[in-house]
Design an enzyme around this catalytic site. Structure first.
Site, mmCIF file in Angstrom:
data_model
loop_
_atom_site.group_PDB
_atom_site.id
_atom_site.type_symbol
_atom_site.label_atom_id
_atom_site.label_comp_id
_atom_site.label_asym_id
_atom_site.label_seq_id
_atom_site.Cartn_x
_atom_site.Cartn_y
_atom_site.Cartn_z
ATOM 1 N N ASP A 61 23.655 30.825 20.696
ATOM 2 C CA ASP A 61 23.914 31.390 22.027
ATOM 3 C C ASP A 61 23.473 32.868 22.101
ATOM 4 O O ASP A 61 23.089 33.345 23.175
ATOM 5 C CB ASP A 61 25.367 31.185 22.480
ATOM 6 C CG ASP A 61 26.427 31.640 21.468
ATOM 7 O OD1 ASP A 61 27.600 31.273 21.661
ATOM 8 O OD2 ASP A 61 26.080 32.346 20.499
ATOM 9 N N HIS A 76 20.726 34.189 24.591
ATOM 10 C CA HIS A 76 21.104 35.356 25.404
ATOM 11 C C HIS A 76 19.963 36.370 25.418
ATOM 12 O O HIS A 76 19.532 36.838 26.475
ATOM 13 C CB HIS A 76 22.378 35.987 24.820
ATOM 14 C CG HIS A 76 22.816 37.258 25.485
ATOM 15 N ND1 HIS A 76 23.925 37.331 26.296
ATOM 16 C CD2 HIS A 76 22.296 38.507 25.458
ATOM 17 C CE1 HIS A 76 24.071 38.577 26.742
ATOM 18 N NE2 HIS A 76 23.086 39.315 26.236
ATOM 19 N N GLU A 77 19.437 36.682 24.233
ATOM 20 C CA GLU A 77 18.404 37.718 24.145
ATOM 21 C C GLU A 77 17.090 37.266 24.766
ATOM 22 O O GLU A 77 16.458 38.025 25.511
ATOM 23 C CB GLU A 77 18.179 38.141 22.687
ATOM 24 C CG GLU A 77 19.410 38.705 21.979
ATOM 25 C CD GLU A 77 20.188 39.738 22.771
ATOM 26 O OE1 GLU A 77 21.370 39.935 22.465
ATOM 27 O OE2 GLU A 77 19.631 40.346 23.706
ATOM 28 N N HIS A 125 17.058 37.502 28.484
ATOM 29 C CA HIS A 125 16.754 38.835 29.008
ATOM 30 C C HIS A 125 15.251 38.979 29.241
ATOM 31 O O HIS A 125 14.814 39.621 30.211
ATOM 32 C CB HIS A 125 17.218 39.932 28.048
ATOM 33 C CG HIS A 125 18.676 40.274 28.156
ATOM 34 N ND1 HIS A 125 19.282 40.645 29.333
ATOM 35 C CD2 HIS A 125 19.636 40.307 27.213
ATOM 36 C CE1 HIS A 125 20.569 40.893 29.113
ATOM 37 N NE2 HIS A 125 20.818 40.692 27.833
ATOM 38 N N TYR A 168 19.546 47.170 34.619
ATOM 39 C CA TYR A 168 20.609 47.040 33.617
ATOM 40 C C TYR A 168 21.717 48.074 33.825
ATOM 41 O O TYR A 168 22.024 48.901 32.960
ATOM 42 C CB TYR A 168 20.014 47.174 32.206
ATOM 43 C CG TYR A 168 20.835 46.532 31.118
ATOM 44 C CD1 TYR A 168 21.405 47.301 30.102
ATOM 45 C CD2 TYR A 168 21.038 45.155 31.072
ATOM 46 C CE1 TYR A 168 22.153 46.727 29.086
ATOM 47 C CE2 TYR A 168 21.770 44.571 30.057
ATOM 48 C CZ TYR A 168 22.332 45.354 29.066
ATOM 49 O OH TYR A 168 23.056 44.772 28.049
ATOM 50 N N GLU A 188 23.474 40.517 32.364
ATOM 51 C CA GLU A 188 24.259 40.062 31.210
ATOM 52 C C GLU A 188 24.795 38.651 31.405
ATOM 53 O O GLU A 188 24.747 37.808 30.507
ATOM 54 C CB GLU A 188 25.426 41.026 30.937
ATOM 55 C CG GLU A 188 25.018 42.177 30.047
ATOM 56 C CD GLU A 188 24.562 41.674 28.693
ATOM 57 O OE1 GLU A 188 25.343 40.999 28.000
ATOM 58 O OE2 GLU A 188 23.391 41.938 28.338
ATOM 59 N N ASP A 206 23.408 26.501 23.878
ATOM 60 C CA ASP A 206 24.390 26.217 22.818
ATOM 61 C C ASP A 206 25.156 24.948 23.173
ATOM 62 O O ASP A 206 25.264 24.018 22.374
ATOM 63 C CB ASP A 206 25.358 27.402 22.696
ATOM 64 C CG ASP A 206 26.455 27.150 21.657
ATOM 65 O OD1 ASP A 206 27.502 27.803 21.733
ATOM 66 O OD2 ASP A 206 26.254 26.281 20.777
ATOM 67 N N ASP A 233 28.999 51.805 29.079
ATOM 68 C CA ASP A 233 28.332 50.488 29.044
ATOM 69 C C ASP A 233 27.542 50.259 30.333
ATOM 70 O O ASP A 233 27.530 49.164 30.907
ATOM 71 C CB ASP A 233 29.364 49.377 28.808
ATOM 72 C CG ASP A 233 28.770 47.993 28.583
ATOM 73 O OD1 ASP A 233 27.689 47.890 27.972
ATOM 74 O OD2 ASP A 233 29.398 47.015 29.052
ATOM 75 N N HIS A 252 28.775 44.670 30.157
ATOM 76 C CA HIS A 252 29.330 43.634 29.281
ATOM 77 C C HIS A 252 30.787 43.342 29.605
ATOM 78 O O HIS A 252 31.401 42.481 28.983
ATOM 79 C CB HIS A 252 29.251 44.073 27.809
ATOM 80 C CG HIS A 252 27.863 44.158 27.285
ATOM 81 N ND1 HIS A 252 27.139 45.327 27.299
ATOM 82 C CD2 HIS A 252 27.056 43.214 26.750
ATOM 83 C CE1 HIS A 252 25.953 45.102 26.783
ATOM 84 N NE2 HIS A 252 25.871 43.835 26.435
HETATM 85 C C1 LIG Z 1 20.596 48.284 22.830
HETATM 86 C C2 LIG Z 1 22.077 48.067 22.958
HETATM 87 C C3 LIG Z 1 22.364 47.235 24.187
HETATM 88 C C4 LIG Z 1 21.714 45.870 24.106
HETATM 89 C C5 LIG Z 1 22.707 44.858 24.584
HETATM 90 C C6 LIG Z 1 22.201 43.427 24.269
HETATM 91 S S1 LIG Z 1 21.128 42.782 25.470
HETATM 92 C C7 LIG Z 1 23.390 42.518 24.281
HETATM 93 O O1 LIG Z 1 23.970 42.291 25.328
HETATM 94 N N1 LIG Z 1 23.721 41.994 23.110
HETATM 95 C C8 LIG Z 1 24.775 41.022 23.084
HETATM 96 C C9 LIG Z 1 24.777 40.320 21.744
HETATM 97 C C10 LIG Z 1 25.691 39.135 21.832
HETATM 98 C C11 LIG Z 1 25.413 38.110 22.768
HETATM 99 C C12 LIG Z 1 26.257 37.008 22.856
HETATM 100 C C13 LIG Z 1 27.400 36.924 22.022
HETATM 101 C C14 LIG Z 1 27.685 37.997 21.064
HETATM 102 C C15 LIG Z 1 26.829 39.103 21.008
HETATM 103 C C16 LIG Z 1 26.125 41.648 23.365
HETATM 104 O O2 LIG Z 1 26.947 41.065 24.043
HETATM 105 N N2 LIG Z 1 26.334 42.862 22.786
HETATM 106 C C17 LIG Z 1 27.650 43.527 22.907
HETATM 107 C C18 LIG Z 1 28.243 43.648 21.525
HETATM 108 C C19 LIG Z 1 27.467 44.918 23.502
HETATM 109 O O3 LIG Z 1 26.315 45.437 23.454
HETATM 110 O O4 LIG Z 1 28.471 45.442 24.003
HETATM 111 CA CA LIG Z 2 28.934 29.446 22.113
HETATM 112 ZN ZN LIG Z 3 22.509 41.240 26.760
#
Ligand SMILES: CCCCC[C@H](S)C(=O)N[C@@H](Cc1ccccc1)C(=O)N[C@@H](C)C(=O)O
Ligand SMILES: [Ca+2]
Ligand SMILES: [Zn+2]
Ligand SMILES: [Ca+2]
Length: 308
Positions: free
Chosen positions: A143, A147-148, A151, A162, A171, A182, A230, A235
């Protein structure tokens, strides 16, 4: 020079064995997948936690096409799940890579040091190792990979800014497609989150408040549009559209919901779309693709999170 596509195998972050699309050249195997019907390739690199955090880093190679060492686990999953997400967008929507034009899909693992995050840089995916307590290798969760890569799809279509509500939508769409790929639970990141604790996750789409996200507009968090805030809580406030998505999927089912979400993201949403615009875009997409009862289900899914 002897070169050819090959099929290898590898051990993932959670210990499972996966078949890998690799490439051999001069008796060296690479995590380099040329099998997708597109001009680009899926390629995975290793930053070796290089202090310089330079990208993309080094190719991930192996001499016997069995990527089974500890240091290769993160790359095995990044590579395998990137292929899975490519297939998801191609099989369900006919989208040829994230840009619908066959762009290379590039990932780098072991990025930074103890980095508790993953991201789309605008050009490629990067995955931290986590600190071993909050996260383990982040590419180990399908997942998160979805997610990435979503984007990248968003940046090639709606280009949601963003920050603030457009950022929370950005997000949320990444979490929603993370759910679609997933497909096992309403949790986000559970496979790699707090390895020492089972059953928890970074976010829950069915119950955002469980992990301190709002699930209703009444609880929208007005945070500063700064890194510390944030970017207006992208998020945090994503809990509201995530809950609306959960309500939607519960009422109309996944297959209709994914077509509607994909159409809204790639056809209607624009950089500054807010929550109310998203509600509108999803209702319009439901009318385009299905019927008014489907559209009404979406309307009530958003009404119940206070977005009309
Ligand atoms: C350069 C810093 C910011 C980038 C944020 C990336 S797109 C992001 O949202 N990452 C996810 C990773 C993730 C996705 C699904 C589940 C768990 C973790 C994210 O949610 N990052 C959190 C930890 C955050 O940046 O607050
Ligand atoms: Ca999941
Ligand atoms: Zn993200
Ligand atoms: Ca855990």
């Amino acid at each position: 020079v002897k070169e050819a596509a090959a099929t290898g195998s590898g051990t993932g972050v959670l210990g499972g064995t996966k078949s890998l699309n690799t490439y051999s050249s001069n008796n060296t195997y690479y995590l380099y997948d040329t099998t997708k019907n597109m001009s680009g390739v899926i390629q995975t690199y290793d930053n070796n936690n290089g202090g310089q955090w330079s990208l993309p880093g080094d190719y991930v190679t192996d001499t016997d096409n069995k990527f089974i060492s500890e240091s290769q686990k993160a790359a095995v999953d990044a590579h395998y799940y990137a292929g899975e997400v490519y297939d998801y967008f191609y099989d369900n929507f006919g989208r040829v890579s994230y840009d619908d034009n066959g762009a290379d899909i590039t990932s780098t693992v072991h990025y930074g040091s103890n980095y508790n995050n993953a991201a789309w840089t605008g050009n490629q995916m990067i995955y931290g190792d986590g600190d071993g307590s909050q996260f383990t290798y982040l590419s180990g969760a399908d997942d998160i990979v979805a997610h990435e890569l979503t984007h990248a799809v968003t940046d090639s279509s709606a280009q949601l800014v963003y920050e603030n509500q457009p950022g929370a939508l950005n997000e949320s769409f990444s979490d929603v497609f993370g759910y679609f790929v997933d497909n096992e639970d309403w949790l986000m990141g559970e496979d790699v989150y707090t390895p020492g604790q089972s059953g928890d996750a970074l976010r829950s789409m069915s119950n955002p408040t469980q992990y301190n996200q709002p699930a209703h507009m009444d609880n929208y968090r007005d945070l500063p549009n700064t890194e510390a805030g944030d970017w207006g809580g992208v998020h945090i406030n994503s809990g509201i559209p995530n809950k609306a998505a959960y309500n939607t999927i519960q009422s109309i089912g996944q297959s209709k919901a994914e077509e509607i979400y994909y159409r809204a993201l790639t056809n209607y949403l624009t950089p500054n779309s807010n929550f109310s615009d998203a509600r509108e875009a999803l209702i319009q997409s439901a009318n385009d693709l299905y019927d008014s009862s489907t559209a009404n289900s979406i309307a009530s899914a958003w009404d119940s999170v206070g977005v009309n």
